[in-house]
Design an enzyme around this catalytic site. Structure first.
Site, mmCIF file in Angstrom:
data_model
loop_
_atom_site.group_PDB
_atom_site.id
_atom_site.type_symbol
_atom_site.label_atom_id
_atom_site.label_comp_id
_atom_site.label_asym_id
_atom_site.label_seq_id
_atom_site.Cartn_x
_atom_site.Cartn_y
_atom_site.Cartn_z
ATOM 1 N N ASN A 194 0.524 -1.495 -0.217
ATOM 2 C CA ASN A 194 -0.206 0.043 -0.168
ATOM 3 C C ASN A 194 0.938 0.827 0.453
ATOM 4 O O ASN A 194 0.430 2.286 -0.215
ATOM 5 C CB ASN A 194 -0.775 0.276 0.863
ATOM 6 C CG ASN A 194 -0.274 -0.297 2.502
ATOM 7 O OD1 ASN A 194 1.166 -0.599 2.678
ATOM 8 N ND2 ASN A 194 -1.256 0.560 3.190
ATOM 9 N N GLU A 202 5.264 -4.857 11.381
ATOM 10 C CA GLU A 202 3.540 -3.597 11.520
ATOM 11 C C GLU A 202 2.778 -4.836 10.564
ATOM 12 O O GLU A 202 3.158 -4.525 9.146
ATOM 13 C CB GLU A 202 4.497 -2.378 10.970
ATOM 14 C CG GLU A 202 5.529 -1.416 11.156
ATOM 15 C CD GLU A 202 4.671 -0.947 12.418
ATOM 16 O OE1 GLU A 202 3.821 -0.721 12.426
ATOM 17 O OE2 GLU A 202 5.682 -0.109 13.131
ATOM 18 N N CYS A 210 -3.519 0.542 7.537
ATOM 19 C CA CYS A 210 -3.713 -1.133 8.022
ATOM 20 C C CYS A 210 -4.422 -0.374 9.039
ATOM 21 O O CYS A 210 -4.943 -1.245 9.999
ATOM 22 C CB CYS A 210 -1.986 -1.273 8.425
ATOM 23 S SG CYS A 210 -0.772 0.282 8.926
ATOM 24 N N GLU A 258 8.173 1.516 14.363
ATOM 25 C CA GLU A 258 8.606 3.038 13.306
ATOM 26 C C GLU A 258 9.084 4.265 13.608
ATOM 27 O O GLU A 258 7.521 4.257 14.648
ATOM 28 C CB GLU A 258 7.807 2.097 11.862
ATOM 29 C CG GLU A 258 7.909 0.639 11.377
ATOM 30 C CD GLU A 258 8.197 0.057 10.151
ATOM 31 O OE1 GLU A 258 6.778 0.497 9.780
ATOM 32 O OE2 GLU A 258 9.110 0.206 9.651
HETATM 33 P P1 NAD Z 1 0.857 -10.045 3.309
HETATM 34 O O1 NAD Z 1 1.147 -10.097 4.851
HETATM 35 O O2 NAD Z 1 0.131 -10.580 2.264
HETATM 36 O O3 NAD Z 1 2.415 -9.545 2.386
HETATM 37 C C1 NAD Z 1 3.911 -8.639 2.854
HETATM 38 C C2 NAD Z 1 5.143 -9.550 2.267
HETATM 39 O O4 NAD Z 1 5.192 -10.409 2.781
HETATM 40 C C3 NAD Z 1 5.400 -9.017 0.881
HETATM 41 O O5 NAD Z 1 5.991 -8.595 -0.084
HETATM 42 C C4 NAD Z 1 4.590 -11.069 0.919
HETATM 43 O O6 NAD Z 1 5.745 -10.793 -0.289
HETATM 44 C C5 NAD Z 1 5.970 -11.020 1.960
HETATM 45 N N1 NAD Z 1 5.769 -12.413 2.572
HETATM 46 C C6 NAD Z 1 4.315 -12.907 2.457
HETATM 47 N N2 NAD Z 1 4.889 -14.389 3.119
HETATM 48 C C7 NAD Z 1 6.115 -14.688 3.826
HETATM 49 C C8 NAD Z 1 7.009 -15.256 3.894
HETATM 50 N N3 NAD Z 1 6.657 -16.729 4.717
HETATM 51 N N4 NAD Z 1 8.405 -14.817 4.678
HETATM 52 C C9 NAD Z 1 8.453 -13.795 4.328
HETATM 53 N N5 NAD Z 1 8.036 -12.813 3.713
HETATM 54 C C10 NAD Z 1 6.134 -13.556 3.098
HETATM 55 O O7 NAD Z 1 0.361 -8.546 3.196
HETATM 56 P P2 NAD Z 1 -0.002 -7.551 2.121
HETATM 57 O O8 NAD Z 1 -0.874 -8.081 1.295
HETATM 58 O O9 NAD Z 1 0.594 -7.304 1.360
HETATM 59 O O10 NAD Z 1 -0.154 -6.001 2.841
HETATM 60 C C11 NAD Z 1 -1.156 -5.853 3.354
HETATM 61 C C12 NAD Z 1 -1.571 -5.984 4.758
HETATM 62 O O11 NAD Z 1 -0.086 -5.807 5.251
HETATM 63 C C13 NAD Z 1 -2.939 -5.564 5.334
HETATM 64 O O12 NAD Z 1 -2.916 -6.798 6.767
HETATM 65 C C14 NAD Z 1 -2.300 -4.326 6.244
HETATM 66 O O13 NAD Z 1 -3.192 -4.482 7.369
HETATM 67 C C15 NAD Z 1 -1.234 -4.435 6.252
HETATM 68 N N6 NAD Z 1 -0.541 -3.726 7.078
HETATM 69 C C16 NAD Z 1 0.649 -3.518 7.428
HETATM 70 C C17 NAD Z 1 0.867 -2.019 8.106
HETATM 71 C C18 NAD Z 1 1.808 -1.288 9.389
HETATM 72 O O14 NAD Z 1 2.351 -0.637 8.901
HETATM 73 N N7 NAD Z 1 1.410 -2.624 10.442
HETATM 74 C C19 NAD Z 1 1.535 -0.727 7.078
HETATM 75 C C20 NAD Z 1 0.671 -1.511 5.671
HETATM 76 C C21 NAD Z 1 0.417 -2.590 5.601
#
Ligand code: NAD
Length: 485
Positions: A154, A251, A285, A459
């Site tokens: 995002n 995060e 998020c 962060e």
């Molecule tokens: P996701 O968990 O599907 O993927 C996040 C990242 O992790 C991607 O780069 C993905 O390739 C990687 N990944 C996936 N499986 C992995 C594994 N087993 N080992 C290591 N890396 C792996 O999340 P998304 O769909 O990209 O993003 C949306 C989510 O992120 C939502 O839940 C949102 O709330 C959260 N988010 C949190 C914050 C925060 O600061 N708290 C900010 C933005 C988004």
């Protein structure tokens, strides 16, 4: 078809673009039209190894620079980002589909803020002197070493900078893996850091799906993992990092409450709730997606909210008047549509929206449900789209209990004119980041992060320095050793 955003190659390692076409294809689709704008490759084991090796080697001499020297480079990178803000914002819009009206103000610019802020702090990262009679001890705040950053889709520029800037300020190196959905922006951050004078290898970017992230996390050269992603991924990454006793920052997702008392300024509260649900097409998020409205103002709140939502300008993200773009992908849109169907099927009342917008791209209407109960699926699961749920409440104690009834704890907000109540309520909220008469502000000076399943670590702010460094204690005896042997 013309590829508008094709980078020179998929990965940026040791100061150069590198390609390995044996890696799985990653297609970049512009969410507003469905056009392919670039084609990249996921990192092969050979690329993963190159990135880790180069970052490991570069870290040693980087950590030997003074903090002021490291900080100067980060601040220079910040200046370059600001000079190129428009160009970088257009790329961010292609990568994510978020309207230029947003990306011009919050993406590259917040990345620049992080580089500037942590660049400024880099010279002040110190330990302490501890007097012990004639003896004394001192602590040093030292780098962790090689850090891995993994991003969600995002905020691709901001996430790369929020992780990279404090990591580098503390004397670490970083291998960063962007989300496979938005792989383009982090490459520009790596290019700009090099141009600002960062040594080769200090910030490498490699592309990939989850398997590439997992390979980085499990490598025993890595000392710290910082992930932005879903709670589900966070649990896997945390477990893998724990087996190697690595430091982590997680995060993760949220299902945050926004509580509006009936003494609140209603128009302000509506503005806050709109920011908390519609900005970035709801893909934030910390969004306050569970909006608890006290019964006395519920009707007026819903009426005015629907009127203001109807005026949101939806359309071409490159038109600076547009306020609401598409979802990041067809898949994410269909996940959100499934939740909307569940909301309807489980008895929530649709106030507005609820439909796909016909035409190219992954557009969806801003959607509001009322009469939502705590047991409904849309009340419990993170949707990550422009879907707001309104709940009615009567009193403070009741709403706090209901607000905390979730495994997640990223953020929370309260709108009221009663200052004592505002502080009392945020004190009780099980959330890492709270807002009073506001929502979703994230200046770099302020810690950001969650409690419960929303993550660990913080962060931004001085807190991030603690999460990207570790203490070394040195005991100094000034006299003879007093040994019984
Ligand atoms: P996701 O968990 O599907 O993927 C996040 C990242 O992790 C991607 O780069 C993905 O390739 C990687 N990944 C996936 N499986 C992995 C594994 N087993 N080992 C290591 N890396 C792996 O999340 P998304 O769909 O990209 O993003 C949306 C989510 O992120 C939502 O839940 C949102 O709330 C959260 N988010 C949190 C914050 C925060 O600061 N708290 C900010 C933005 C988004």
């Amino acid at each position: 078809m013309t590829l508008k955003c094709q980078p020179k190659a998929s990965h940026f390692i040791d100061g150069e673009y590198i390609e390995d076409t044996d890696g799985k294809i990653i297609e970049c689709i512009y969410p507003a039209t469905g056009e392919k704008i670039a084609e990249l490759h996921s990192a092969t084991p050979k690329i993963v190894e190159m990135a880790l090796k180069s970052a490991k080697l570069a870290q040693r001499s980087w950590s030997k620079l003074s903090g002021t020297d490291r900080g100067r480079i980060l601040r220079k990178a910040s200046d370059i980002i600001r000079e190129r803000n428009r160009e970088l914002s257009i790329l961010e819009t292609y990568d994510t589909g978020k309207p230029l009206q947003e990306t011009l103000y919050v993406d590259a610019t917040s990345g620049a803020d992080a580089l500037e802020y942590f660049g400024g702090l880099a010279g002040s990262i110190t330990g302490e002197h501890i007097p012990l009679g004639d003896d004394w001890a001192y602590t040093k705040r030292i780098p962790i070493g090689l850090c891995v950053g993994i991003g969600a889709w995002n905020y691709p520029t901001q996430i790369a900078c929020w992780k990279g800037a404090p990591a580098l300020a503390c004397g670490n190196s970083m291998v960063f893996k962007p989300s496979e959905m938005t792989p383009l922006c982090a490459l520009k951050v790596a290019e700009i850091l090099l141009e600002a004078g960062a040594p080769k290898g200090i910030f490498n970017v490699i592309q990939g799906y989850g398997d590439v992230g997992a390979a980085l996390v499990s490598d025993n050269r890595v000392g710290k993992v910082s992930l932005t992603g879903s709670a589900e991924t966070g649990k896997k990454v945390y477990a893998s990092a724990a087996s190697g006793m690595k430091h982590v920052t997680m995060e993760l997702g949220g299902k945050s409450p926004l509580i509006i008392f009936d003494d609140a300024d209603v128009e302000n509260a509506i503005g806050g709730a709109m920011l908390a649900n519609m900005y970035s097409t709801g893909q934030v998020c910390s969004n306050g997606t569970r909006v608890f409205v006290q019964s006395g103002i519920k009707e007026v709140f819903l009426k005015r909210f629907a009127e203001r939502v109807a005026k949101i300008k939806i359309g071409d993200p490159m038109d600076e008047k547009t306020q609401f773009g598409p979802m990041v992908s067809e898949k994410q849109r269909s996940i959100v549509m499934d939740y909307i169907q569940k909301g309807k099927a489980e008895g929530a009342k649709l106030i507005c929206g609820g439909n796909i917008i016909d035409g190219d791209g992954w557009f969806i209407e801003p959607t509001v449900f009322s009469e939502v109960t705590d047991e409904m699926t849309i009340a419990k699961e993170e949707i990550f789209g422009p879907v707001m749920s309104v709940f009615e409440f009567e009193d403070e104690h009741e709403v706090i209990t209901r607000a905390n009834n979730t495994d997640l704890g990223l953020a929370g907000g309260v709108f009221t004119k009663d200052i004592q109540r505002a502080h009392r309520v945020v004190d009780e909220l099980e959330a890492g980041t709270c807002f009073i008469n506001s929502y979703n502000d994230a200046p770099v000076e302020v810690p950001f992060g969650g409690v419960k399943d929303s993550g660990v670590g913080r962060e931004n702010s001085k807190a991030a320095i603690e999460h990207f460094s570790q203490l070394k204690t040195v005991y100094v005896r000034m006299g003879n050793v007093d040994s019984p042997y």
